[in-house]
Design a protein around this motif. Sequence first.
Motif, short mmCIF file in Angstrom:
data_model
loop_
_atom_site.label_atom_id
_atom_site.label_comp_id
_atom_site.label_asym_id
_atom_site.label_seq_id
_atom_site.Cartn_x
_atom_site.Cartn_y
_atom_site.Cartn_z
N ILE A 153 0.88 -1.18 0.00
CA ILE A 153 0.00 0.00 0.00
C ILE A 153 0.91 1.22 0.00
N ARG A 154 0.74 2.08 -1.00
CA ARG A 154 1.68 3.19 -1.11
C ARG A 154 1.05 4.53 -0.74
N ASP A 155 -0.12 4.50 -0.02
CA ASP A 155 -0.55 5.79 0.55
C ASP A 155 -0.69 5.57 2.05
N ARG A 156 -1.40 6.42 2.75
CA ARG A 156 -1.41 6.28 4.22
C ARG A 156 -2.03 4.97 4.65
N GLY A 157 -2.77 4.33 3.75
CA GLY A 157 -3.31 3.01 4.09
C GLY A 157 -4.30 3.08 5.23
N SER C 99 8.79 3.15 0.86
CA SER C 99 10.00 2.32 0.88
C SER C 99 9.68 0.92 0.38
N TYR C 100 10.59 0.37 -0.42
CA TYR C 100 10.30 -0.95 -1.00
C TYR C 100 10.31 -2.04 0.08
N ASN C 101 10.83 -1.70 1.27
CA ASN C 101 10.91 -2.74 2.29
C ASN C 101 9.83 -2.59 3.36
N CYS C 102 9.00 -1.55 3.25
CA CYS C 102 7.91 -1.38 4.22
C CYS C 102 6.58 -1.40 3.45
N PRO C 103 6.03 -2.59 3.19
CA PRO C 103 4.86 -2.66 2.30
C PRO C 103 3.58 -2.12 2.90
#
Lengths: 158, 203, 140, 394
Positions: A153-157, C99-103
Amino acid sequence: MARREEILKDIQTRFREDIVDFFDKSSKRVYIEIKPESIVRVAGYIFKELEARFNIASGVDARTHLEILYHFSLEDINLLISLRVKLDRENPEIDSLAPVFKGANWIEREIHELLGINFRGHPDLRRLLLAKEWPAGVYPLRADYREWDRNAIRDRGV
Amino acid sequence: MKLPKARELVEAVKALVKGPYTSKFPAKPHVPYSSFRGQPKYDPEKCVGCLACEQVCPAEAIGHRDETENGQPKRIIIHYTDTCIFCGTCEQACIADHQGIRLTNEWELSFFDRKKESFESIEKELQLCETCGAVIACKDHLKWIAERIGELSFSSPTLFYSHLKDLGVVDENIISALKDQGRSDRMKILCARCRRETTLTTK
Amino acid sequence: MSITLNALLKSPWVFHLSTGSCNNCDIEVLDCLTPRFDIERFGMLLTGSIKHADVLLVTGSCNRKSANRLKVLYDQAPKPCVVIAIGECSLSRGMFIHSYNCPVPLDKIIPVDAYIPGCPPKPEAIIAGAVKLIQKVRGK
Amino acid sequence: MARSVIPIGPWHPLQEEPEFFTLTVDGETVVDIDVSIGYNHRGIEKLSERKTFDQSTFVIERICGICSTSHPFAYTRAVEDIIPVEVPERAKYIRTIVAEGERVHSHLLWFGLAGHFLGYNTVYHWVWKLREEILDVLEILTGNRNNYAMFKPGGVRRDINADDIPLVVKKIDSIVPTLDRLKKAVLDDPVLHARLKGIGILTKEEAIDYCALGPTSRASGVAKDVRKDAPYGAYDRVDWDMIVTENGDVFDKVVVRILEVYESIKIMKTCLSKLPAGEIDLNIKDIPPGEGIGAHEAPRGETFHYVRSDGTNRPARHKVRAPTFMNLPSYRATVIGETISDATIILAAIDPCYCCTERMAVRDDRGRKILGGPDLVRLSQEKTKKLANKMGLQ
């Protein structure tokens, strides 16, 4: 300062056919590009004879090719020599410096894991930082790295 | 039993007299130093809605949403407390002389539900383009630019109109009076695209 | 359920878990133990084992290596167990969202009861957050 | 795997399997040791390529909590090395003050923890109480206990206003008497001499071969300190001396760190008194394509940053090397051959980021876990008690 000129001249004469480019940036910084196959000889000379301290190696993905810079610092004359080595992107490979000095052991494992450069002759090229479930062959520091984890998840999730 | 040395006795008496070092925190409220960087807070009057803080924030902790459909078009600027790292870059980048968003001394920010309680937001009135309805900027922002460049703002109707409207000098009948002089779009608040279109083409 | 939790929270035993944090929040948690803030006044004791823990203090942005260990450890904690996330990294991974290591953020891995923002949060903020949570659970 | 789950580490217990240090033991002495790191790996170098040069300072600051000035210091020097440009005078002094304040707070933190590992819990609480003073000083100067957000390529973000300085100097002075008493209490304590002298020796040749840095190598006689060799900031405008000791055992590492705290306090006070007026920021507008290298003497050794810019406002490549990355492999030279009860304090002696030393475990040769982190700390504390009884002090 005299010792500095003397050292640099000595390196240039001794490794004339290995040096591809010699860039004397400032009194404290020198960048020397050498052929990949002569790394063990040049680095061994700088570490043993000149008693320089191996600072670190930084692997760079310069999109057209891969680069490794080996930084050696000579504290007494406040000079930092960076040996630059260019490798092609397909299967980058270079001799390992771990047998020459133990300081290079870990950094070569990290570069191997994050950039995918193989180090011939490294004692144990295991994985250092990434987790076990990280897929092999995916190198995060490469410029063409794409997110492989679908449920990341690439936003605050929230 | 080993007799305590003189040094230890002095130490013990001194500690007894001085009392415990532990802070009386829950009983006495804790006041941080004046320079402490706490929770950033928006000041709705001073903020001009230019989103400089959003672009400069290292942690991407400020977001915005432009609502133009229902009723009054407004821009909602949201500050997320759960991503903000309290570094003060937004305050240093704020164009309304660092007053639009300010770091307060507030440090007690704990909450229980990340969906509802983890952000604060303010609303700013949006200025839409009078022909195509696209978002130009917040009204305060245009007014701020007009005040800042002074008489130069008369080079573009978007600026001087929003400034004069705000002063109450321009009202509807002046605009309607100008309408039948032809090329009525010239005298309207327009977005950049419409501005170019009206200037170049004779619609 | 809340009766046992209510009883447990008379003197909550705290268990601290760092999942890939820059150890600033871990130091602030430790500061709560040292003479100046001393959470033992409220009966909060730091335990060495998850088996005795009532409150789980989680810091850090759950990188891949720590995340599945965190899940396993949470399952071992005796329920009812209260989870407090400390610091921006454990709330929404703060600076390390891309970060690629904190999904995934923490509350996608384990249910979190209280969030204490701050980078790092002041020890007083940690104490205030914990006290606020205890009052909320007691109030129920 | 052993059926019984022995959680390890009083402060940072992770599940028993992912140790940081795994000691293979035969009887009492450590035969082999392996480490698996990566629990804190957050891909900071890749993140820094997403951020602009100014924003990247904040990612770099969060690499490690107890050196959150060292990395931005080295990073900003690397960016200034690309251009190349000189930082204004006042900014140099402010940078030095914050960096030395952080060295005091980091060394005191380690000093307290080493005390705990040896069973001296009073030292631990005493030192951390002392450390609160320096944290207040840093909160007054920079606005936060750590993660100071002071550094910026080309200068400093915040100024130190003059009316804070008297309170700051008073707080710094209040540290010295307590520290004197602590130093006397610890360095003259016969139990500690017996306990710490002669164990975990890193000889000078090994320190050079492993390219060890900072107090770890200075305790073995390697006289290298970036602040002296390549002076930067206000380090050449202030007279202070580098602490080097000879025999490289854990006791010397304690001595080097304590004396360095005195030096840092001396530097801070001289810098605060000689703070020049003037600009604090160069307002760098654009950074030409090129490469830059910056280094700073962090509490644990030299942090090294290599930044490559391709002319845009984001770094094209940013290599970070923390000092512990070079100090850590030296455990092969210091721990092998020592007893298990000494292992904890030897591994802690290189002062790795401390939540790493908590994750230790001992396995027998079939890989079955027999001792966990708290057992190792307990063993270390029992040995101190045994020594104390033997010397008839307890």
